[in-house]
Design a protein around this motif. Structure first.
Motif, PDB file in Angstrom:
ATOM      1  N   SER A  51      -0.349  35.654  62.055  1.00 33.27           N
ATOM      2  CA  SER A  51      -1.565  35.692  62.864  1.00 33.27           C
ATOM      3  C   SER A  51      -2.797  35.863  61.978  1.00 33.27           C
ATOM      4  O   SER A  51      -3.819  35.201  62.180  1.00 33.27           O
ATOM      5  CB  SER A  51      -1.481  36.831  63.875  1.00 33.27           C
ATOM      6  OG  SER A  51      -2.676  36.941  64.592  1.00 33.27           O
ATOM      7  N   ARG A  54      -3.647  32.591  60.198  1.00 35.34           N
ATOM      8  CA  ARG A  54      -4.343  31.635  61.074  1.00 35.34           C
ATOM      9  C   ARG A  54      -5.803  32.051  61.275  1.00 35.34           C
ATOM     10  O   ARG A  54      -6.706  31.212  61.237  1.00 35.34           O
ATOM     11  CB  ARG A  54      -3.626  31.525  62.424  1.00 35.34           C
ATOM     12  CG  ARG A  54      -2.334  30.740  62.354  1.00 35.34           C
ATOM     13  CD  ARG A  54      -1.793  30.415  63.741  1.00 35.34           C
ATOM     14  NE  ARG A  54      -1.633  31.585  64.586  1.00 35.34           N
ATOM     15  CZ  ARG A  54      -0.549  32.349  64.631  1.00 35.34           C
ATOM     16  NH1 ARG A  54       0.479  32.067  63.875  1.00 35.34           N
ATOM     17  NH2 ARG A  54      -0.483  33.381  65.432  1.00 35.34           N
ATOM     18  N   SER A  55      -6.039  33.331  61.464  1.00 34.69           N
ATOM     19  CA  SER A  55      -7.417  33.817  61.639  1.00 34.69           C
ATOM     20  C   SER A  55      -8.242  33.565  60.383  1.00 34.69           C
ATOM     21  O   SER A  55      -9.404  33.154  60.470  1.00 34.69           O
ATOM     22  CB  SER A  55      -7.420  35.311  61.957  1.00 34.69           C
ATOM     23  OG  SER A  55      -6.794  35.553  63.197  1.00 34.69           O
ATOM     24  N   GLN A  57      -7.785  31.207  58.176  1.00 32.84           N
ATOM     25  CA  GLN A  57      -8.058  29.772  58.079  1.00 32.84           C
ATOM     26  C   GLN A  57      -9.210  29.371  58.995  1.00 32.84           C
ATOM     27  O   GLN A  57     -10.085  28.588  58.607  1.00 32.84           O
ATOM     28  CB  GLN A  57      -6.807  28.964  58.425  1.00 32.84           C
ATOM     29  CG  GLN A  57      -5.761  28.981  57.336  1.00 32.84           C
ATOM     30  CD  GLN A  57      -4.509  28.250  57.762  1.00 32.84           C
ATOM     31  OE1 GLN A  57      -4.239  28.071  58.950  1.00 32.84           O
ATOM     32  NE2 GLN A  57      -3.720  27.826  56.777  1.00 32.84           N
ATOM     33  N   ARG A  58      -9.211  29.897  60.219  1.00 27.84           N
ATOM     34  CA  ARG A  58     -10.295  29.578  61.150  1.00 27.84           C
ATOM     35  C   ARG A  58     -11.639  30.085  60.613  1.00 27.84           C
ATOM     36  O   ARG A  58     -12.651  29.390  60.684  1.00 27.84           O
ATOM     37  CB  ARG A  58     -10.008  30.169  62.537  1.00 27.84           C
ATOM     38  CG  ARG A  58      -8.913  29.437  63.290  1.00 27.84           C
ATOM     39  CD  ARG A  58      -8.874  29.830  64.758  1.00 27.84           C
ATOM     40  NE  ARG A  58      -8.728  31.262  64.980  1.00 27.84           N
ATOM     41  CZ  ARG A  58      -7.563  31.896  65.096  1.00 27.84           C
ATOM     42  NH1 ARG A  58      -6.443  31.230  65.016  1.00 27.84           N
ATOM     43  NH2 ARG A  58      -7.534  33.189  65.306  1.00 27.84           N
ATOM     44  N   LEU A  59     -11.640  31.299  60.076  1.00 27.16           N
ATOM     45  CA  LEU A  59     -12.868  31.858  59.517  1.00 27.16           C
ATOM     46  C   LEU A  59     -13.359  31.018  58.339  1.00 27.16           C
ATOM     47  O   LEU A  59     -14.549  30.718  58.245  1.00 27.16           O
ATOM     48  CB  LEU A  59     -12.642  33.308  59.074  1.00 27.16           C
ATOM     49  CG  LEU A  59     -13.835  33.987  58.394  1.00 27.16           C
ATOM     50  CD1 LEU A  59     -15.030  34.057  59.336  1.00 27.16           C
ATOM     51  CD2 LEU A  59     -13.453  35.364  57.897  1.00 27.16           C
ATOM     52  N   HIS A  61     -12.852  27.880  57.776  1.00 26.20           N
ATOM     53  CA  HIS A  61     -13.363  26.610  58.298  1.00 26.20           C
ATOM     54  C   HIS A  61     -14.768  26.787  58.878  1.00 26.20           C
ATOM     55  O   HIS A  61     -15.673  25.990  58.607  1.00 26.20           O
ATOM     56  CB  HIS A  61     -12.399  26.060  59.349  1.00 26.20           C
ATOM     57  CG  HIS A  61     -12.811  24.752  59.926  1.00 26.20           C
ATOM     58  ND1 HIS A  61     -12.734  23.575  59.228  1.00 26.20           N
ATOM     59  CD2 HIS A  61     -13.333  24.441  61.139  1.00 26.20           C
ATOM     60  CE1 HIS A  61     -13.185  22.596  59.986  1.00 26.20           C
ATOM     61  NE2 HIS A  61     -13.547  23.093  61.148  1.00 26.20           N
ATOM     62  N   ARG A  62     -14.959  27.839  59.650  1.00 25.35           N
ATOM     63  CA  ARG A  62     -16.281  28.074  60.255  1.00 25.35           C
ATOM     64  C   ARG A  62     -17.327  28.396  59.199  1.00 25.35           C
ATOM     65  O   ARG A  62     -18.475  27.950  59.297  1.00 25.35           O
ATOM     66  CB  ARG A  62     -16.202  29.192  61.283  1.00 25.35           C
ATOM     67  CG  ARG A  62     -15.374  28.746  62.501  1.00 25.35           C
ATOM     68  CD  ARG A  62     -15.582  29.639  63.637  1.00 25.35           C
ATOM     69  NE  ARG A  62     -17.004  29.627  63.988  1.00 25.35           N
ATOM     70  CZ  ARG A  62     -17.452  29.894  65.190  1.00 25.35           C
ATOM     71  NH1 ARG A  62     -16.612  30.158  66.149  1.00 25.35           N
ATOM     72  NH2 ARG A  62     -18.738  29.902  65.441  1.00 25.35           N
ATOM     73  N   GLN A  65     -18.291  25.139  57.621  1.00 23.18           N
ATOM     74  CA  GLN A  65     -19.186  24.397  58.512  1.00 23.18           C
ATOM     75  C   GLN A  65     -20.597  24.987  58.469  1.00 23.18           C
ATOM     76  O   GLN A  65     -21.587  24.261  58.406  1.00 23.18           O
ATOM     77  CB  GLN A  65     -18.674  24.437  59.953  1.00 23.18           C
ATOM     78  CG  GLN A  65     -17.550  23.494  60.242  1.00 23.18           C
ATOM     79  CD  GLN A  65     -17.127  23.601  61.694  1.00 23.18           C
ATOM     80  OE1 GLN A  65     -17.112  24.677  62.281  1.00 23.18           O
ATOM     81  NE2 GLN A  65     -16.787  22.458  62.275  1.00 23.18           N
TER      82      GLN A  65
END
Length: 84
Positions: A51, A54-55, A57-59, A61-62, A65
């Protein structure tokens, strides 16, 4: 359910043997319980790591961006029509 034996009829030698058997069984049960505990703890830890991965990776990516958006904004031509 078994009825407990009448302890008055057990010889000292048999009593000692039963005690040794009981100690060995208790040790085996403890080892099994500790192994079960660590298997469960390891599974919970692995689920948490998954978990968290995954968190992260999302951070990432953001943040990438956001960084691209800031770079594009910094490279945009400045117009002086704003605020007039």
């Amino acid at each position: 359910m078994k009825t407990p034996p009448d302890t008055r009829r057990i010889s000292a030698q048999d009593w000692a043997r039963l005690h040794d058997v009981s100690r060995r069984r208790a040790q085996a049960f403890r080892r099994e319980a500790v192994d079960d505990f660590w298997r469960g703890a390891d599974a919970a830890f692995q689920a948490t790591l998954s978990s968290v991965g995954r968190s992260a990776q999302r951070l990432a990516h953001r943040l990438a961006q956001h960084g691209r958006g800031r770079a594009a904004q910094a490279n945009a031509p400045v117009t002086h029509s704003e605020g007039i």
